[in-house]
Design an enzyme around this catalytic site. Structure first.
Site, PDB file in Angstrom:
ATOM      1  N   GLY A 187       0.814  -1.224   0.000  1.00  0.00           N
ATOM      2  CA  GLY A 187       0.000   0.000   0.000  1.00  0.00           C
ATOM      3  C   GLY A 187       0.839   1.261   0.000  1.00  0.00           C
ATOM      4  O   GLY A 187       0.716   2.109   0.875  1.00  0.00           O
ATOM      5  N   ALA A 188       1.693   1.397  -1.040  1.00  0.00           N
ATOM      6  CA  ALA A 188       2.631   2.530  -1.039  1.00  0.00           C
ATOM      7  C   ALA A 188       2.314   3.578  -2.099  1.00  0.00           C
ATOM      8  O   ALA A 188       3.100   4.487  -2.306  1.00  0.00           O
ATOM      9  CB  ALA A 188       4.049   2.016  -1.221  1.00  0.00           C
ATOM     10  N   ASP A 244      -3.347  -7.447  -4.522  1.00  0.00           N
ATOM     11  CA  ASP A 244      -4.311  -7.301  -3.426  1.00  0.00           C
ATOM     12  C   ASP A 244      -3.798  -8.045  -2.192  1.00  0.00           C
ATOM     13  O   ASP A 244      -3.760  -9.281  -2.179  1.00  0.00           O
ATOM     14  CB  ASP A 244      -5.672  -7.853  -3.871  1.00  0.00           C
ATOM     15  CG  ASP A 244      -6.749  -7.672  -2.807  1.00  0.00           C
ATOM     16  OD1 ASP A 244      -6.428  -7.195  -1.693  1.00  0.00           O
ATOM     17  OD2 ASP A 244      -7.916  -8.006  -3.096  1.00  0.00           O
ATOM     18  N   ASN A 266       1.615  -2.348   5.474  1.00  0.00           N
ATOM     19  CA  ASN A 266       1.030  -1.019   5.677  1.00  0.00           C
ATOM     20  C   ASN A 266      -0.363  -0.875   5.075  1.00  0.00           C
ATOM     21  O   ASN A 266      -1.151  -0.054   5.534  1.00  0.00           O
ATOM     22  CB  ASN A 266       1.981   0.031   5.061  1.00  0.00           C
ATOM     23  CG  ASN A 266       1.326   1.384   4.929  1.00  0.00           C
ATOM     24  OD1 ASN A 266       1.213   2.122   5.895  1.00  0.00           O
ATOM     25  ND2 ASN A 266       0.865   1.713   3.723  1.00  0.00           N
ATOM     26  N   TYR A 300     -12.485  -1.564  12.313  1.00  0.00           N
ATOM     27  CA  TYR A 300     -11.094  -1.104  12.144  1.00  0.00           C
ATOM     28  C   TYR A 300     -10.280  -1.377  13.416  1.00  0.00           C
ATOM     29  O   TYR A 300      -9.160  -1.894  13.357  1.00  0.00           O
ATOM     30  CB  TYR A 300     -11.127   0.387  11.819  1.00  0.00           C
ATOM     31  CG  TYR A 300      -9.796   1.025  11.524  1.00  0.00           C
ATOM     32  CD1 TYR A 300      -9.176   0.866  10.279  1.00  0.00           C
ATOM     33  CD2 TYR A 300      -9.153   1.816  12.478  1.00  0.00           C
ATOM     34  CE1 TYR A 300      -7.961   1.477  10.002  1.00  0.00           C
ATOM     35  CE2 TYR A 300      -7.943   2.429  12.214  1.00  0.00           C
ATOM     36  CZ  TYR A 300      -7.349   2.258  10.963  1.00  0.00           C
ATOM     37  OH  TYR A 300      -6.136   2.869  10.701  1.00  0.00           O
ATOM     38  N   ALA A 314     -10.840  -3.593  15.728  1.00  0.00           N
ATOM     39  CA  ALA A 314     -10.639  -5.039  15.890  1.00  0.00           C
ATOM     40  C   ALA A 314      -9.503  -5.518  14.982  1.00  0.00           C
ATOM     41  O   ALA A 314      -8.650  -6.303  15.408  1.00  0.00           O
ATOM     42  CB  ALA A 314     -11.936  -5.789  15.564  1.00  0.00           C
ATOM     43  N   LYS A 371      -6.992  -3.769  13.866  1.00  0.00           N
ATOM     44  CA  LYS A 371      -5.705  -3.210  14.300  1.00  0.00           C
ATOM     45  C   LYS A 371      -5.243  -3.820  15.628  1.00  0.00           C
ATOM     46  O   LYS A 371      -4.037  -3.948  15.873  1.00  0.00           O
ATOM     47  CB  LYS A 371      -5.811  -1.680  14.410  1.00  0.00           C
ATOM     48  CG  LYS A 371      -6.041  -0.983  13.068  1.00  0.00           C
ATOM     49  CD  LYS A 371      -4.927  -1.270  12.094  1.00  0.00           C
ATOM     50  CE  LYS A 371      -5.050  -0.528  10.782  1.00  0.00           C
ATOM     51  NZ  LYS A 371      -3.957  -0.838   9.846  1.00  0.00           N
TER      52      LYS A 371
END
Ligand code: NAP
Length: 248
Positions: A13-14, A64, A91, A156, A158, A160
């Site tokens: 995810g960059a 993905d 990330n 979110y 949960a 993290k």
């Protein structure tokens, strides 16, 4: 001295935000960078150019992270292209915020898959090359929300919080092979993810932070470089809150 000279990193995810900041600082510190994105093809191609300008090898992959088979193929491709993987930064992440009352199954599943299952997928895939070379550093992006919870973000939070339990377990399992696994819990970092928020809400957030400002992708990238480098060689299984003092 460059802190990551000669190391190869995967950053998921960059194409934007924090991941982009990490990829740039990694390249600046001498790392070869393989990075992923989901749909931002043009941004990915532009980043590849920017990274190469630092004199390192860089390549973007459309992959993905939530897809188990795709994550496995990604690592196989990266090892074929770069020869090895020394650092993994998980990330990639999304939000689908809603109060529990209104949260539907799809919002739950999408967030758990993109944020938590992705960490399992990629960590499992890099295990093999890292075990072979008997070294590696895995850094997983959690959130202060995963540590303390947040109304409207049960899915979110949960995902993290799950990352923290997963990372501590991986640190215990792989420590004897010199593979470290740590977590960064960013606070309020101003990116596209937070750009969707009301400006009034953003001002309130900034006021509530002891350092009186939102964080930048560079703030998170600096901590990530530290955990990726040999400077943190005796640190594993830890959660580093990079949040301007939000959590004390
Ligand atoms: P962002 O600006 O929305 O960027 C998210 C990145 O992840 C994009 O590059 C996106 O790719 C990629 N991505 C999303 N789903 C993916 C998937 N399934 N597979 C591969 N790539 C995927 O987010 P950000 O603010 O930089 O956040 C980065 C990480 O930090 C996330 O894990 C987030 O939860 C965490 N975090 C952020 C904050 C904050 O305040 N911003 C605070 C705490 C934690 P495309 O461009 O192709 O969609």
């Amino acid at each position: 001295m460059k802190l990551l000279e000669g190391k190869t990193a995967i950053v998921t995810g960059a194409s934007r935000g924090i991941g982009r900041g990490i990829a740039l600082m990694f390249a600046q510190q001498g790392a070869n960078v393989a990075f992923t994105y989901l749909s931002s093809v043009e941004k990915g191609q532009a980043l590849e150019q920017e990274l190469t300008a630092f004199g390192v090898k860089a390549k973007g992959y459309r992959s993905d992270a939530a897809d188990f088979a795709a994550a496995d193929k990604l690592v196989t491709d990266v090892v074929a292209d770069f020869g090895t993987v020394d650092i993994l930064v998980n990330n990639a992440g999304i939000t689908r915020d809603n109060l529990l009352m209104r949260m539907n199954e799809q919002q739950w599943d999408e967030v758990i898959n993109a944020n938590l299952k992705s960490v399992f997928n990629l960590t499992k895939a890099v295990q093999k090359p890292m075990l072979k070379q008997r070294k590696g550093s895995i850094i997983n992006m959690s959130s202060v929300v995963g540590v303390k919870g947040n109304a409207g973000q049960a899915n979110y939070a949960a995902s993290k919080a799950g990352i923290i339990g997963f990372s501590k377990s991986v640190a215990l399992e792989l420590g004897s092979r010199n593979i470290r696994c740590n977590v960064i819990a960013p606070g309020f970092i101003e990116t596209e993810m937070t750009g969707a928020l009301d400006q009034k809400v953003v001002e309130q957030w900034r006021e509530g932070i002891p350092l009186k400002r939102g964080g930048t992708p560079e703030d998170i990238a600096s901590a990530t470089v530290f955990l990726a480098s040999d400077m943190s060689g005796y640190i594993t299984g830890q959660v580093l809150n990079v949040c301007g003092g939000m959590l004390t």
